[in-house]
Design a protein around this motif. Structure first.
Motif, PDB file in Angstrom:
ATOM      1  N   GLU A 254       0.829  -1.209   0.000  1.00 34.16           N
ATOM      2  CA  GLU A 254       0.000   0.000   0.000  1.00 34.16           C
ATOM      3  C   GLU A 254       0.865   1.261   0.000  1.00 34.16           C
ATOM      4  O   GLU A 254       0.584   2.226  -0.719  1.00 34.16           O
ATOM      5  N   ALA A 257       2.283   1.871  -3.392  1.00 31.32           N
ATOM      6  CA  ALA A 257       1.284   2.456  -4.292  1.00 31.32           C
ATOM      7  C   ALA A 257       1.128   3.951  -4.049  1.00 31.32           C
ATOM      8  O   ALA A 257       1.018   4.742  -5.000  1.00 31.32           O
ATOM      9  N   ARG A 260       4.137   5.684  -5.547  1.00 31.05           N
ATOM     10  CA  ARG A 260       4.080   5.667  -7.009  1.00 31.05           C
ATOM     11  C   ARG A 260       3.054   6.674  -7.520  1.00 31.05           C
ATOM     12  O   ARG A 260       3.296   7.376  -8.515  1.00 31.05           O
ATOM     13  N   ASP A 261       1.917   6.749  -6.850  1.00 29.89           N
ATOM     14  CA  ASP A 261       0.892   7.716  -7.254  1.00 29.89           C
ATOM     15  C   ASP A 261       1.383   9.149  -7.120  1.00 29.89           C
ATOM     16  O   ASP A 261       0.881  10.050  -7.805  1.00 29.89           O
ATOM     17  N   THR A 267       9.178   0.389  -7.803  1.00 26.94           N
ATOM     18  CA  THR A 267       8.497  -0.834  -8.203  1.00 26.94           C
ATOM     19  C   THR A 267       8.709  -1.873  -7.107  1.00 26.94           C
ATOM     20  O   THR A 267       9.472  -1.654  -6.170  1.00 26.94           O
ATOM     21  N   ALA A 305      -3.255  -6.836  -3.938  1.00 27.05           N
ATOM     22  CA  ALA A 305      -2.286  -5.815  -4.340  1.00 27.05           C
ATOM     23  C   ALA A 305      -1.667  -6.161  -5.693  1.00 27.05           C
ATOM     24  O   ALA A 305      -1.437  -5.281  -6.533  1.00 27.05           O
ATOM     25  N   ARG A 310      -0.313  -2.873  -7.613  1.00 30.63           N
ATOM     26  CA  ARG A 310       0.551  -2.267  -6.595  1.00 30.63           C
ATOM     27  C   ARG A 310       1.881  -3.008  -6.501  1.00 30.63           C
ATOM     28  O   ARG A 310       2.891  -2.440  -6.094  1.00 30.63           O
ATOM     29  N   ASP A 312       4.482  -5.405  -8.927  1.00 30.93           N
ATOM     30  CA  ASP A 312       4.735  -5.545 -10.357  1.00 30.93           C
ATOM     31  C   ASP A 312       5.065  -6.967 -10.788  1.00 30.93           C
ATOM     32  O   ASP A 312       4.698  -7.377 -11.892  1.00 30.93           O
TER      33      ASP A 312
END
Length: 447
Positions: A254, A257, A260-261, A267, A305, A310, A312
């Protein structure tokens, strides 16, 4: 001119989805992907109705341990296991071999040890560790010049630890050296891959005893989330691509993510054991690893996820050891799961049960690891890529027999487990049945 190989299948996993196709191969490369019934010239292999053609998997997290600890695992046995499991390319970790891959001489020693032994293609990660007078030393500093020389010699990026690695010759990086390593990776255009457990959180956790409950308490989810928050900050400041290794806690996914957002280049991967095992039922030290296998509810959240993007990739983190190092209870046993040969079947079994497709599995286990390691000719059935192909029977079910495995030591937490899928045929650059010596050592020009 006739092709060297023609493979027809009613189901071929392509970048755009699964479809009937004919794949042609010349000089080790895919030359065409056409309609299933298109006329082509060359020796034809027609897959059975119950088989699917997959690209060869890429496992970017494998500890081969040779030279120095070849009695743990070696290139001959590891790559034989890879081929048997549909993995046609692996990327070797810079530890637990001796010497660790922290300078060009050590990389040369590893390549010399591997040469003529490998059954699949092999690339290498370098190590970002503190050095003093060129020797790994916790009191030293990361050397950007040595990292640059390693990239020139062909490594795909650099691994570091934020806590004890388990072997003295690969010390963790300090806060300052983490920044230096990340900035150096950014300048060199390669990823920094990180064992992300925060040493401060671990030092404040209770010590591990022989039972699994105490071991689990000694490595709480907060160690992962704290490390991820730190790594996100480093990636933001330096512009580095930071990759979080073996995520076991859904909370860490989480946080990845969120970062990254926010535009951070970060990654992450997880592993088959985190997607298949659970703390409530883990009884054997064959399943001990760091970070640990967590609860059933955590496992389901990890699947979520992965489905949401979330996470890869899914890679094995194949980390073998001799049987005696798995003794002494969970506190004392070596932390590592050997699953290189079984990874595809383990992940497919769990994925199919949750409504995922082989397209998903290929995205996680071939395309994403190839992308991370900069292996542009691997990871997909596409014109111009290496003709690394796998005939896979997704509906076949069989129990795991440890005696049949190709890894050096037949230790597995999956013994006796019924798994879906069977690897029936494997082609490496168009040649069927990879054998010792068929693989290549991948240099920097594979990017």
């Amino acid at each position: 001119m006739p092709h060297d190989l023609v493979v027809r299948a009613r189901r071929v996993v392509l970048p755009g989805g699964t479809a009937p196709a004919v794949v042609t191969v010349s000089a080790g490369r895919i030359t065409a992907v056409a309609d299933h019934d298109a006329p082509v010239d060359g020796p034809v292999v027609e897959l059975a109705d119950d088989e699917v053609l997959l690209p060869g998997l890429v496992d970017s997290h494998v500890h081969v341990d040779e030279p120095g600890r070849t009695h743990w695992e070696g290139f001959a046995t590891a790559t034989a296991a890879a081929a048997a499991g549909g993995v046609t390319t692996l990327v070797d970790m810079p530890l637990n071999s001796i010497p660790p891959t922290v300078d060009p001489d050590a990389l040369a020693a590893k390549r010399d040890a591997a040469r003529a032994q490998v059954a699949v293609d092999v690339a290498f990660w370098g190590g970002a560790v503190p050095l003093r007078d060129g020797v790994p030393d916790a009191a030293g500093r990361v050397d950007p010049d040595r990292m640059a020389a390693l990239v020139e010699a062909g490594v795909r990026g650099f691994k570091c630890f934020l806590t004890d690695s388990g072997v003295p010759e690969f010390p963790p990086v300090s806060h300052d050296d983490l920044e230096v390593a990340a900035a150096t990776c950014a300048a060199l255009g390669v990823p920094l891959i990180v064992h992300a457990e925060d040493d401060g959180v671990l030092s404040e956790s209770p010590p591990a005893g022989p039972d699994y409950r105490s071991f689990l308490a000694s490595r709480p989810p907060g160690a992962e989330t704290t490390a991820v928050l730190r790594l996100a900050g480093v990636a933001r400041r330096t512009g580095a691509h930071v990759h979080v290794l073996h995520v076991s806690a859904f909370e860490a996914a989480e946080e990845i993510a969120v970062a990254r957002d926010a535009g951070v280049t970060i990654t992450a991967e997880t592993c088959p054991h985190y997607l298949a095992l659970a703390s409530e039922t883990l009884a054997s030290t064959a399943g001990k690893c760091c970070p640990p296998v967590r609860s059933e509810s955590n496992r389901e959240l990890l699947w979520g996820a992965l489905a949401a993007g979330r996470l890869d990739a899914v890679v094995s983190d194949h980390s073998p050891c001799p049987p005696d190092l798995k003794e002494g209870g969970f506190g004392a046993a070596w932390g590592g799961v050997s699953s290189l040969e079984l990874a595809l079947r383990v992940v497919w079994s769990g994925a199919a049960a949750r409504g995922h497709t082989l397209d998903d599995v290929v995205a996680w286990m071939a395309a994403a690891p190839a992308r991370l390691a900069g292996l542009g000719r691997k990871g997909a059935i596409e014109v111009g890529r290496d003709a690394d192909l796998v005939a896979f029977a997704p509906d076949e079910v069989d129990e795991v027999d440890p005696a049949a495995l190709h890894q050096r030591h037949r230790i597995t937490p999956y013994a006796g487990m019924a798994l879906r899928g069977a690897v029936r045929r494997v082609w490496l650059r168009g040649a069927e049945g990879p054998t010792t010596g068929a693989g290549r050592l991948l240099p920097e020009d594979t990017r």
